[in-house]
Write a protein that holds these residues in place. Structure first.
Motif, PDB file in Angstrom:
ATOM      1  N   ALA A   1      86.488   0.677  48.179  1.00  0.00           N
ATOM      2  CA  ALA A   1      87.706   0.715  47.831  1.00  0.00           C
ATOM      3  C   ALA A   1      88.358   2.097  47.207  1.00  0.00           C
ATOM      4  O   ALA A   1      89.296   2.548  47.304  1.00  0.00           O
ATOM      5  N   THR A   2      87.250   2.544  46.426  1.00  0.00           N
ATOM      6  CA  THR A   2      87.534   3.974  45.749  1.00  0.00           C
ATOM      7  C   THR A   2      86.583   5.067  46.307  1.00  0.00           C
ATOM      8  O   THR A   2      86.587   6.074  45.570  1.00  0.00           O
ATOM      9  N   TRP A   3      85.835   4.986  47.393  1.00  0.00           N
ATOM     10  CA  TRP A   3      84.984   5.678  47.851  1.00  0.00           C
ATOM     11  C   TRP A   3      85.754   7.165  48.272  1.00  0.00           C
ATOM     12  O   TRP A   3      86.787   7.089  49.014  1.00  0.00           O
ATOM     13  N   ASP A   4      85.286   8.224  47.898  1.00  0.00           N
ATOM     14  CA  ASP A   4      85.721   9.356  48.451  1.00  0.00           C
ATOM     15  C   ASP A   4      85.069   9.695  49.523  1.00  0.00           C
ATOM     16  O   ASP A   4      84.200  10.385  49.631  1.00  0.00           O
ATOM     17  N   GLY A   5      85.941   9.550  50.682  1.00  0.00           N
ATOM     18  CA  GLY A   5      85.499  10.045  52.160  1.00  0.00           C
ATOM     19  C   GLY A   5      84.946   9.019  53.048  1.00  0.00           C
ATOM     20  O   GLY A   5      85.262   7.742  52.516  1.00  0.00           O
TER      21      GLY A   5
ATOM     22  N   VAL B   1      71.261  -3.568  40.992  1.00  0.00           N
ATOM     23  CA  VAL B   1      72.531  -3.465  42.180  1.00  0.00           C
ATOM     24  C   VAL B   1      73.881  -2.975  41.677  1.00  0.00           C
ATOM     25  O   VAL B   1      74.107  -3.071  40.520  1.00  0.00           O
ATOM     26  N   ASP B   2      74.324  -1.987  42.153  1.00  0.00           N
ATOM     27  CA  ASP B   2      75.571  -1.520  41.938  1.00  0.00           C
ATOM     28  C   ASP B   2      76.023  -0.915  43.034  1.00  0.00           C
ATOM     29  O   ASP B   2      75.432  -0.347  44.007  1.00  0.00           O
ATOM     30  N   GLY B   3      77.271  -1.457  43.597  1.00  0.00           N
ATOM     31  CA  GLY B   3      78.159  -1.020  44.795  1.00  0.00           C
ATOM     32  C   GLY B   3      77.890   0.570  45.165  1.00  0.00           C
ATOM     33  O   GLY B   3      77.801   0.854  46.261  1.00  0.00           O
ATOM     34  N   ALA B   4      78.583   1.135  44.174  1.00  0.00           N
ATOM     35  CA  ALA B   4      78.436   2.765  44.445  1.00  0.00           C
ATOM     36  C   ALA B   4      77.241   3.242  44.675  1.00  0.00           C
ATOM     37  O   ALA B   4      77.103   4.237  45.508  1.00  0.00           O
ATOM     38  N   GLU B   5      76.273   2.758  43.897  1.00  0.00           N
ATOM     39  CA  GLU B   5      75.125   3.514  44.104  1.00  0.00           C
ATOM     40  C   GLU B   5      74.239   2.902  45.583  1.00  0.00           C
ATOM     41  O   GLU B   5      73.522   3.618  46.196  1.00  0.00           O
ATOM     42  N   ILE B   6      74.835   1.745  45.984  1.00  0.00           N
ATOM     43  CA  ILE B   6      74.136   1.473  47.312  1.00  0.00           C
ATOM     44  C   ILE B   6      74.813   2.353  48.162  1.00  0.00           C
ATOM     45  O   ILE B   6      74.080   2.840  49.095  1.00  0.00           O
ATOM     46  N   LEU B   7      76.205   2.586  48.256  1.00  0.00           N
ATOM     47  CA  LEU B   7      76.688   3.430  49.227  1.00  0.00           C
ATOM     48  C   LEU B   7      75.963   4.968  49.160  1.00  0.00           C
ATOM     49  O   LEU B   7      75.927   5.735  50.117  1.00  0.00           O
TER      50      LEU B   7
END
Length: 504
Positions: free
Chosen positions: A263-267, A231-237
């Motif tokens: 919060a730091t997602w680009d796009g 589980v990793d938030g950015a990897e889920i996205l």
């Protein structure tokens, strides 16, 4: 006509209706090579090959096969390759310590153990006759050989033994029958609207109550399943974006990880107005629920249940009748455990404990008849959770019975206090427990993880005063960098209490 319900039904339908459709995309980052992309026909072939190998090993119908693994396509195949031919799958929490793993393998009497490559070192300490490393040793399959048929399929036979997560005591082996699993998966799929156009992401550990039944219903409906090992938030996205994910299940801690990554997602956030997320494990704070809609644009759904109930007892989804309500009010309504699922009855007894009955309730605890008799009395299963049923018929969980704090003679719901604390923007997580106090009996104590902005205990107390009665406000607040949780995100409050001299 009465045809036994068995877990093979889900795979048989998929192989017949969707043979060439992608069934599973395995985790690419594993200690041993993954299986890549498999069709439903290939999953069915591997399940037959696994069953044939178990035949060759002499594992009888009813024999136990333990799997200790993070999410993987091989674990997914085992749900069918083991139970589909009458044997009993025992999916084990891979994060347990060696003594706990050894206890479970010995307690269930496993004939065979499969382990994740990262856990190969535990095999020398286990007593099972046959031991395999998933991926590193694929001798668990016997290709080209048709397995022996299950001569007398029985829907009341044990299909899996799922050991409880151990939030309170040594785990018990929950016997779930084919009937339990079949009806739970079907009812869950009905309430969540699972259909062939979905794409499912395995953020939830498959070992945990059989992934809540999602591996079964998504297979039957021809839904591609995307495996996530860690589980990793950015990897889920990223995987939501890459694979067009529409459905996932998660504990509140996983939601927080995704919100942090957003919060730091680009796009644009992937999956906006497309993804349905199903949450269970603990009632999430209303602020978290609101942010799922506001920040992610995902549809929030909640279920309530236990390993012993396969797990679905209640379900809570946004309703058309709530469309005109403010976001915070809709979030408050969604924070309730929900209304009984189809075929489930729920009531609250005179002691405030939530009781349930239905086709999803366990057969019993493996080799523990006394525990079974204590859990199921007069045809009702005792959940161990305190709660109420509100005027709209929704179950509201107030606390685990053992987690209710009695301070100055007043009962305090730790969940209510946690909800007040996490509504403060600086609070990322909170656990509220009772600690010994000569004057009050128990002191309402909060253990808090913040965003690092420097919020003080005094500020949090002031914040809580706007939500809580005076006797519910934390008298003691300690700041922590993390909180003890199970692999599925449940707070282990007995561990948190241990440091205060009143542990389990």
């Amino acid at each position: 006509m009465l045809v036994p319900l068995t877990v093979r039904d889900f795979l048989d339908r998929a192989a017949h209706v969707y043979p060439d459709r992608i069934a599973v995309v395995d985790e690419p980052d594993q200690p041993a090579p993954g299986l890549g992309t498999l069709t439903f026909a290939q999953v069915a072939a591997r399940a037959r090959a696994q069953a044939a190998r178990l035949d060759r090993l002499g594992v009888p119908v009813g024999g136990r096969v333990a799997v200790i693994s993070q999410n993987s396509a091989r674990l997914l195949v085992s749900f069918f390759g083991v139970s589909g031919w009458g044997r009993v799958l025992v999916p084990v929490n891979f994060r347990l310590a060696l003594p706990e793993i050894r206890y479970i393998v010995e307690h269930c009497g496993a004939d065979v153990v499969y382990v994740d490559p990262a856990l190969e070192h535990v095999l020398e300490h286990l007593t099972a006759t046959h031991k395999f490393v998933l991926g590193a040793d694929d001798d668990l399959y016997l290709d080209g050989v048709e397995p022996a048929a299950w001569a007398d399929p029985d829907e009341n036979a044990t299909a899996t033994i799922n050991y409880t997560s151990g939030t309170t005591a040594r785990p018990k082996g929950v016997q779930l029958t084919h009937r339990n699993i079949w009806l739970n998966a079907t009812v869950f799929g009905l309430h969540m609207g699972v259909h062939e156009d979905d794409v499912y992401l395995h953020t939830l550990p498959m070992f945990h109550c059989n992934g809540w039944g999602m591996p079964y219903i998504t297979t039957a409906m021809g839904v591609p399943q995307i495996v996530l090992r860690q589980v990793d938030g950015a990897e889920i996205l990223r995987r939501v974006e890459r694979h067009g994910v529409t459905l996932l299940c998660a504990a509140p801690a996983v939601i927080n990880a995704v919100l942090d990554a957003a919060a730091t997602w680009d796009g644009p956030i992937p999956g906006r107005d497309r993804v349905r997320i199903v949450v269970a494990g603990a009632p999430p704070p209303t602020r978290t629920i609101a942010r799922v809609g506001e920040v992610l644009g995902w549809q929030f759904n909640q279920i309530y249940g236990l390993t012993e109930t396969t797990p679905i007892l209640t379900v809570n989804r946004d309703r058309a009748e709530w469309a005109g309500l403010p976001a915070e009010e809709r979030a408050r309504r969604l924070s309730r455990a929900g209304v009984p699922a189809l075929g489930v009855s729920v009531r609250v007894d005179a002691d405030g404990e939530v009781l349930a009955r239905g086709n999803h309730v366990l057969e019993g605890y493996w080799e523990q008849p006394e525990a079974t008799a204590a859990a199921i009395t007069d045809g009702w299963f005792h959940t161990g959770d305190g709660g109420t049923i509100d005027a709209e018929g929704y179950v509201v969980i107030s606390d685990r019975k053992k987690d209710v704090i009695i301070s100055g003679g007043e009962n305090v719901s730790s969940i209510e206090v946690e909800d007040a604390l996490t509504s403060h923007p600086a609070v990322r997580e909170a656990a509220v427990i009772g600690t010994p106090d000569e004057k009050w009996g128990e002191l309402v104590t909060a253990l808090v993880v913040t965003d690092g902005s420097g919020v003080t205990a005094e500020e949090l107390v002031t914040h809580c005063r706007t939500f809580l009665a005076g006797y519910k406000i934390p008298r003691r607040i300690e700041f922590r960098t993390e909180l003890a949780r199970t692999a599925t995100g449940k707070l282990q409050k007995f561990k948190l209490r241990e440091s205060f001299g009143n542990g389990q």
